[in-house]
Scaffold this motif. Structure first.
Motif, PDB file in Angstrom:
ATOM      1  N   HIS A 150      30.906  12.383  22.002  1.00 38.14           N
ATOM      2  CA  HIS A 150      30.330  12.373  23.346  1.00 38.14           C
ATOM      3  C   HIS A 150      30.301  10.989  23.960  1.00 38.14           C
ATOM      4  O   HIS A 150      30.453   9.981  23.280  1.00 38.14           O
ATOM      5  N   VAL A 152      28.022   8.806  27.003  1.00 32.41           N
ATOM      6  CA  VAL A 152      26.783   8.780  27.775  1.00 32.41           C
ATOM      7  C   VAL A 152      26.915   7.737  28.874  1.00 32.41           C
ATOM      8  O   VAL A 152      27.283   6.591  28.595  1.00 32.41           O
ATOM      9  N   HIS A 193      26.158  18.321  23.098  1.00 27.96           N
ATOM     10  CA  HIS A 193      26.616  17.614  24.305  1.00 27.96           C
ATOM     11  C   HIS A 193      27.862  16.793  24.042  1.00 27.96           C
ATOM     12  O   HIS A 193      28.039  16.207  22.991  1.00 27.96           O
ATOM     13  N   HIS A 208      26.567   4.701  25.897  1.00 31.57           N
ATOM     14  CA  HIS A 208      27.198   4.607  24.574  1.00 31.57           C
ATOM     15  C   HIS A 208      28.322   5.617  24.435  1.00 31.57           C
ATOM     16  O   HIS A 208      28.442   6.532  25.239  1.00 31.57           O
ATOM     17  N   ALA A 210      30.008   8.032  21.300  1.00 39.38           N
ATOM     18  CA  ALA A 210      29.541   8.518  19.998  1.00 39.38           C
ATOM     19  C   ALA A 210      30.642   9.207  19.204  1.00 39.38           C
ATOM     20  O   ALA A 210      31.461   9.946  19.752  1.00 39.38           O
ATOM     21  N   HIS A 240      17.592  12.260  16.337  1.00 42.86           N
ATOM     22  CA  HIS A 240      17.234  12.739  17.680  1.00 42.86           C
ATOM     23  C   HIS A 240      16.603  14.132  17.559  1.00 42.86           C
ATOM     24  O   HIS A 240      17.250  15.036  17.015  1.00 42.86           O
ATOM     25  N   TYR A 249      23.379   3.465  15.780  1.00 45.75           N
ATOM     26  CA  TYR A 249      24.098   2.796  16.875  1.00 45.75           C
ATOM     27  C   TYR A 249      24.393   1.336  16.515  1.00 45.75           C
ATOM     28  O   TYR A 249      23.516   0.642  15.994  1.00 45.75           O
ATOM     29  N   GLU A 259      28.084   4.919  18.398  1.00 42.74           N
ATOM     30  CA  GLU A 259      27.165   5.671  17.549  1.00 42.74           C
ATOM     31  C   GLU A 259      27.942   6.491  16.522  1.00 42.74           C
ATOM     32  O   GLU A 259      28.933   7.137  16.876  1.00 42.74           O
TER      33      GLU A 259
HETATM   34 FE   FE2 Z   1      24.612   9.826  21.380  1.00 45.93          FE
END
Ligand code: FE2
Length: 311
Positions: A150, A152, A193, A208, A210, A240, A249, A259
């Motif tokens: 993912h 962000v 996500h 970030h 991931a 999370h 991270y 991440e």
């Molecule tokens: Fe993430």
């Protein structure tokens, strides 16, 4: 939906050699002078930030310059391009149609070049339940990211970004901080996500990128290896509560933190999205602030300077 995930991410950087050293250590595989791959064939392309062939940056400094989303097949790609009518996709010499998202980021679309990768996590044993029999749990001395899971971003116009990715590109909302952040998955049946959009008017950027790994053991072993090689933790390891994933991270010469993560929720049409109010315990159920020293295996610092405490 027709998008299957992130096929490629291009970074514009000030120090190419350092960026490549990071990707070597991160566990991705060099396939050319400028391209690295995850295990499934996802591509990480690094270029000089002043390369005139790069799309414009959405923020100063080292950062993501382009994301290529993969479609399942030619038919899906054509259907996707139909949804972009009116946006006049531009087609480069590589044949990839591209548009600019409302945040100013160049995004492209192609039939995915990634393979379907299935990596079984280490089975866990529970009281009265033996899933791992006559087999020790692994200790990883290096992560090898399976895929680019993912991205962000900080959105200059949050509402426009939310609308673009849900209505134009057909992403599904998995969970949401109303007005502040939205977790989107590109497949109705898929990982929690692939894109998380955060509201930050006036300062668009990348939060970030991931990388998915097999399980918590690979998050920990991979993170310890990065620490041993001298790379600095931003925050992690930790977990999370939204998406359930274990994370770690790292700061890096590509731009925003990257991440390692594992064991995120898998959603279907039956998944119930929730609306949350921002609070630190929703970013991390628990987290180690400055990481674990790769040699002593002890916590490096006790003060969280990551700025991620507010989700
Ligand atoms: Fe993430």
């Amino acid at each position: 939906m027709s998008i299957t995930g992130i096929d490629a991410v291009t970074f514009g950087v000030s120090d190419l050699a350092e960026a490549k050293r990071f990707l070597d250590d991160w566990g991705t595989t060099p396939v050319s002078a400028t391209t690295y791959q995850t295990r499934d064939g996802g591509q990480l392309i690094v270029r000089d930030q002043n390369d005139p062939a790069l799309p414009p940056a959405i923020e100063p400094g080292n950062t993501v310059r382009e994301v290529i989303w993969g479609a399942a097949d030619a038919e899906s790609l054509a259907a996707l391009l139909d949804r972009l009518q009116g946006l006049n996709p531009r087609i480069g010499p590589d044949g990839i149609p591209r548009v600019t998202d409302p945040n100013g980021l160049s995004i492209g679309f192609r039939v995915t070049q990634r393979t379907d990768l299935a990596i079984a996590p280490t089975p866990s044993n529970g009281p009265g339940v033996a899933n791992r029999i006559n087999q020790r749990s692994p200790v990883y001395d290096q992560a090898r990211p399976a895929k680019i899971g993912h991205l962000v971003v900080f959105a200059n116009d949050f509402a426009a970004m939310r609308q673009f990715y849900t209505e134009r590109l057909g992403f599904t909302v998995s969970d949401e901080y109303p007005g502040h952040g939205v977790f989107l998955r590109c497949k109705t049946r898929g990982e929690h996500h692939n894109l998380f959009i955060l509201n930050r008017p006036g300062r668009p950027g990348v939060n970030h990128v991931a990388f998915t790994v097999a399980d918590i053991h690979e998050v920990i072993g991979g993170g310890i290896a990065m620490s041993r090689k001298g790379w600095k933790t931003e925050i992690g390891p930790g977990r999370h509560p939204i998406s359930s994933a274990y994370f770690w991270y790292f700061h890096n010469p590509l731009g925003a933190p990257v991440e390692y993560y594992a064991d995120d929720d898998y959603c279907t049409e039956a998944w119930q999205p929730q609306e949350f109010v921002r609070k630190p315990e929703l970013f991390a159920e628990w987290a180690i602030a400055g990481g674990i020293d790769g040699t002593t295996r002890r916590q490096i610092v006790a003060t969280d300077t990551s700025g991620r405490g507010h989700a």
